[in-house]
Design an enzyme around this catalytic site. Sequence first.
Site, PDB file in Angstrom:
ATOM      1  N   GLU A  17       0.835  -1.206   0.000  1.00 13.91           N
ATOM      2  CA  GLU A  17       0.000   0.000   0.000  1.00 13.91           C
ATOM      3  C   GLU A  17       0.870   1.257   0.000  1.00 13.91           C
ATOM      4  OE1 GLU A  17      -2.799   1.244  -0.327  1.00 13.91           O
ATOM      5  OE2 GLU A  17      -4.399  -0.186   0.138  1.00 13.91           O
ATOM      6  N   ARG A  99      -8.435   1.166  12.330  1.00 14.45           N
ATOM      7  CA  ARG A  99      -7.049   1.533  12.003  1.00 14.45           C
ATOM      8  C   ARG A  99      -7.080   2.564  10.891  1.00 14.45           C
ATOM      9  NH1 ARG A  99      -5.639  -0.367   6.981  1.00 14.45           N
ATOM     10  NH2 ARG A  99      -6.432  -2.380   6.249  1.00 14.45           N
ATOM     11  N   ASN A 101      -6.125   4.071   7.137  1.00 11.98           N
ATOM     12  CA  ASN A 101      -6.036   3.448   5.822  1.00 11.98           C
ATOM     13  C   ASN A 101      -5.340   4.412   4.869  1.00 11.98           C
ATOM     14  OD1 ASN A 101      -6.487   1.030   4.374  1.00 11.98           O
ATOM     15  ND2 ASN A 101      -8.150   1.989   3.242  1.00 11.98           N
ATOM     16  N   GLU A 120     -13.615  -5.006   8.617  1.00 11.71           N
ATOM     17  CA  GLU A 120     -14.543  -4.636   7.536  1.00 11.71           C
ATOM     18  C   GLU A 120     -15.954  -5.161   7.809  1.00 11.71           C
ATOM     19  OE1 GLU A 120     -13.032  -5.228   3.572  1.00 11.71           O
ATOM     20  OE2 GLU A 120     -10.956  -4.977   4.248  1.00 11.71           O
ATOM     21  N   ASN A 148     -10.804   5.129   1.064  1.00 13.66           N
ATOM     22  CA  ASN A 148      -9.707   5.016   0.108  1.00 13.66           C
ATOM     23  C   ASN A 148      -9.720   6.218  -0.838  1.00 13.66           C
ATOM     24  OD1 ASN A 148      -7.878   2.724   0.221  1.00 13.66           O
ATOM     25  ND2 ASN A 148      -9.705   1.447   0.109  1.00 13.66           N
ATOM     26  N   ASP A 198      -9.984   1.297  -4.895  1.00 13.59           N
ATOM     27  CA  ASP A 198      -9.004   1.367  -3.820  1.00 13.59           C
ATOM     28  C   ASP A 198      -8.224   2.676  -3.971  1.00 13.59           C
ATOM     29  OD1 ASP A 198      -7.013   0.652  -1.820  1.00 13.59           O
ATOM     30  OD2 ASP A 198      -7.606  -1.420  -2.125  1.00 13.59           O
TER      31      ASP A 198
END
Length: 293
Positions: A17, A99, A101, A120, A148, A198
């Site tokens: 990521e 958390r 992202n 999720e 995202n 994403d």
Amino acid sequence: MIITPECVAPTGCMLGEGPLWSPSEGFLWWVDVKRAKLHRYNPRTGNTRRYDLPIKATAMALYGGNLLMVGDREIGIYDPSTEGYERLTALEDEPEGNRTNDGGVAPDGSFWFGTMDDQEREAQGQYYRYSADGKLSQLRLPSVMVTNTFQFSPNGKTFYTCDSAEQEVLAYDYEADGNNLTGRRVLADTFSFNGYPDGSAIDSEGCLWTCLWDSSRVVRFTPDGDVDQVIVLAAPRPTSVAFGGDDLRTLFITTARVGMSFPELDSRPLSGSLFSVRVSVPGLPGREFGKSD
């Protein structure tokens, strides 16, 4: 037009990521969220290097030769030269299962990022703004399952984000002076690709290159929401993209292997690798935290 990228670093990340191009170094940085690792790729030599992190970082920004990071439920600074980390602030009001992202730097130099339920299951992800003076504030946007894409149009007047679970790419009107977001609208949906939007990157024509998780694709959305280019990868779970290289015409793509079965990994062994592809339209120079346009 369909484009096919090449694998440039078969790192086998569980959840690659946050790709970030450093023009001063000529390096591409990215993280493996699940393993709390930082990766570095040098396209001049093809070499990679891996660093251990004290947090599970999910997004980064350049900051005076260091890396501003968000991870777990905090914000900090990482110095790759010393491998030292300093926590700046914690997200005190986030649920225990949440958390950080994705994230990105706004035109005013602040860092915007989102949170999500790591399992999720609940739509309890929030949006935050962290300014150079150390002030952390919550953006007044609806809670979502998975936050995202944190990108701004070339003129800085449109903010793009994704509600991944709803398979929607969203756009807002942005007013820099007040950091106000208005005019929420759906730029595009990704149902026809059977994928989930994403991470993204903006090019110099204002088009949004967006990864489609579980679709093996990165698509280029025009400002009108049309798709005019498609990248097909040898990995089903692309996660995010960043423009790099001296001319910003190299598109780097991170991918994941988390959640894939052994038969799936056998058939798609490059899952979790870093890919790159040359594109005709360059990206925008990356913003640095604390520096306004």
